[in-house]
Design a protein around this motif. Structure first.
Motif, short mmCIF file in Angstrom:
data_model
loop_
_atom_site.label_atom_id
_atom_site.label_comp_id
_atom_site.label_asym_id
_atom_site.label_seq_id
_atom_site.Cartn_x
_atom_site.Cartn_y
_atom_site.Cartn_z
N GLN A 83 -6.67 -7.16 28.87
CA GLN A 83 -5.90 -5.95 28.56
C GLN A 83 -6.32 -4.79 29.44
OE1 GLN A 83 -6.79 -5.47 24.41
NE2 GLN A 83 -5.16 -6.84 23.74
N GLN A 84 -7.62 -4.62 29.62
CA GLN A 84 -8.15 -3.53 30.43
C GLN A 84 -7.71 -3.67 31.89
OE1 GLN A 84 -9.93 -1.01 28.90
NE2 GLN A 84 -9.63 0.05 30.82
N LEU A 85 -7.82 -4.86 32.42
CA LEU A 85 -7.38 -5.10 33.80
C LEU A 85 -5.89 -4.79 33.94
CD1 LEU A 85 -9.29 -8.43 34.53
CD2 LEU A 85 -9.70 -6.23 35.64
N HIS A 86 -5.10 -5.23 32.98
CA HIS A 86 -3.66 -4.99 32.99
C HIS A 86 -3.34 -3.49 32.95
CE1 HIS A 86 0.58 -5.66 32.25
NE2 HIS A 86 0.49 -4.96 31.14
N MET A 87 -4.01 -2.77 32.05
CA MET A 87 -3.76 -1.33 31.91
C MET A 87 -4.17 -0.55 33.16
SD MET A 87 -4.49 -0.47 27.85
CE MET A 87 -6.19 -0.24 28.15
N ASN A 88 -5.17 -1.05 33.87
CA ASN A 88 -5.63 -0.39 35.10
C ASN A 88 -4.80 -0.79 36.32
OD1 ASN A 88 -7.64 0.95 33.71
ND2 ASN A 88 -9.20 -0.57 34.18
N GLY A 89 -3.81 -1.65 36.11
CA GLY A 89 -2.93 -2.05 37.20
C GLY A 89 -3.50 -3.11 38.14
N ASN A 90 -4.56 -3.78 37.71
CA ASN A 90 -5.15 -4.84 38.53
C ASN A 90 -4.26 -6.08 38.50
OD1 ASN A 90 -7.79 -3.69 39.33
ND2 ASN A 90 -8.07 -3.60 37.13
N PRO A 91 -4.22 -6.83 39.60
CA PRO A 91 -3.42 -8.06 39.60
C PRO A 91 -4.04 -9.09 38.64
CG PRO A 91 -4.69 -7.87 41.64
CD PRO A 91 -4.88 -6.59 40.88
N SER A 134 -3.06 -11.77 25.27
CA SER A 134 -3.74 -10.47 25.37
C SER A 134 -2.78 -9.31 25.55
CB SER A 134 -4.75 -10.50 26.52
OG SER A 134 -4.09 -10.63 27.75
N ILE A 135 -1.64 -9.52 26.16
CA ILE A 135 -0.76 -8.36 26.40
C ILE A 135 0.54 -8.44 25.60
CG2 ILE A 135 -1.73 -7.83 28.66
CD1 ILE A 135 0.61 -9.20 29.97
N SER A 136 0.57 -9.30 24.60
CA SER A 136 1.76 -9.39 23.76
C SER A 136 1.66 -8.48 22.55
CB SER A 136 1.98 -10.82 23.31
OG SER A 136 0.91 -11.30 22.55
N GLY A 182 -3.07 -12.38 38.68
CA GLY A 182 -2.83 -13.71 39.21
C GLY A 182 -4.09 -14.57 39.11
N LYS A 183 -3.86 -15.85 38.92
CA LYS A 183 -4.98 -16.77 38.71
C LYS A 183 -5.97 -16.75 39.87
CE LYS A 183 -5.91 -21.47 37.22
NZ LYS A 183 -5.34 -22.74 36.79
N LYS A 184 -5.47 -16.80 41.10
CA LYS A 184 -6.36 -16.79 42.27
C LYS A 184 -7.17 -15.51 42.34
CE LYS A 184 -4.28 -19.84 45.66
NZ LYS A 184 -3.68 -19.90 47.00
N SER A 185 -6.50 -14.40 42.09
CA SER A 185 -7.16 -13.10 42.15
C SER A 185 -8.28 -12.98 41.13
CB SER A 185 -6.12 -12.00 41.93
OG SER A 185 -6.73 -10.74 41.89
N ILE A 186 -8.00 -13.37 39.90
CA ILE A 186 -9.00 -13.28 38.84
C ILE A 186 -10.14 -14.27 39.07
CG2 ILE A 186 -9.42 -13.63 36.36
CD1 ILE A 186 -7.97 -11.01 37.02
N LYS A 187 -9.80 -15.46 39.54
CA LYS A 187 -10.83 -16.46 39.80
C LYS A 187 -11.83 -15.95 40.83
CE LYS A 187 -10.97 -21.44 40.26
NZ LYS A 187 -10.20 -22.65 40.50
N LYS A 188 -11.34 -15.19 41.79
CA LYS A 188 -12.21 -14.66 42.84
C LYS A 188 -12.98 -13.42 42.37
CE LYS A 188 -12.09 -13.41 47.69
NZ LYS A 188 -11.26 -13.29 48.88
N SER A 189 -12.28 -12.50 41.70
CA SER A 189 -12.90 -11.22 41.34
C SER A 189 -13.63 -11.24 39.99
CB SER A 189 -11.84 -10.11 41.33
OG SER A 189 -10.84 -10.38 40.37
#
Length: 56
Positions: free
Chosen positions: A15-23, A54-56, A25-32
């Protein structure tokens, strides 16, 4: 598999990542945020299910 986060922490972090506008995507999260990805896949069948919950 050992996880360091509770299901509530996983949902809160997504939720926090989503609210902050972070991507989310599976690849992005797996890396970061590999710990978040590991924990999410422990509690949910796939990454998209964790996002939906989480975002529903």
């Amino acid at each position: 598999m050992e996880v360091d986060m509770s299901v509530e922490e996983v949902l809160r972090e997504i939720q926090q990542l989503h609210m902050n506008g972070n991507p989310l995507g599976k690849k992005s999260i797996k890396k970061s945020h590999p710990q978040l990805m590991r924990s999410a896949l422990y509690y949910f069948p796939d990454w998209d299910s964790a996002i939906d919950k989480s975002i529903s």
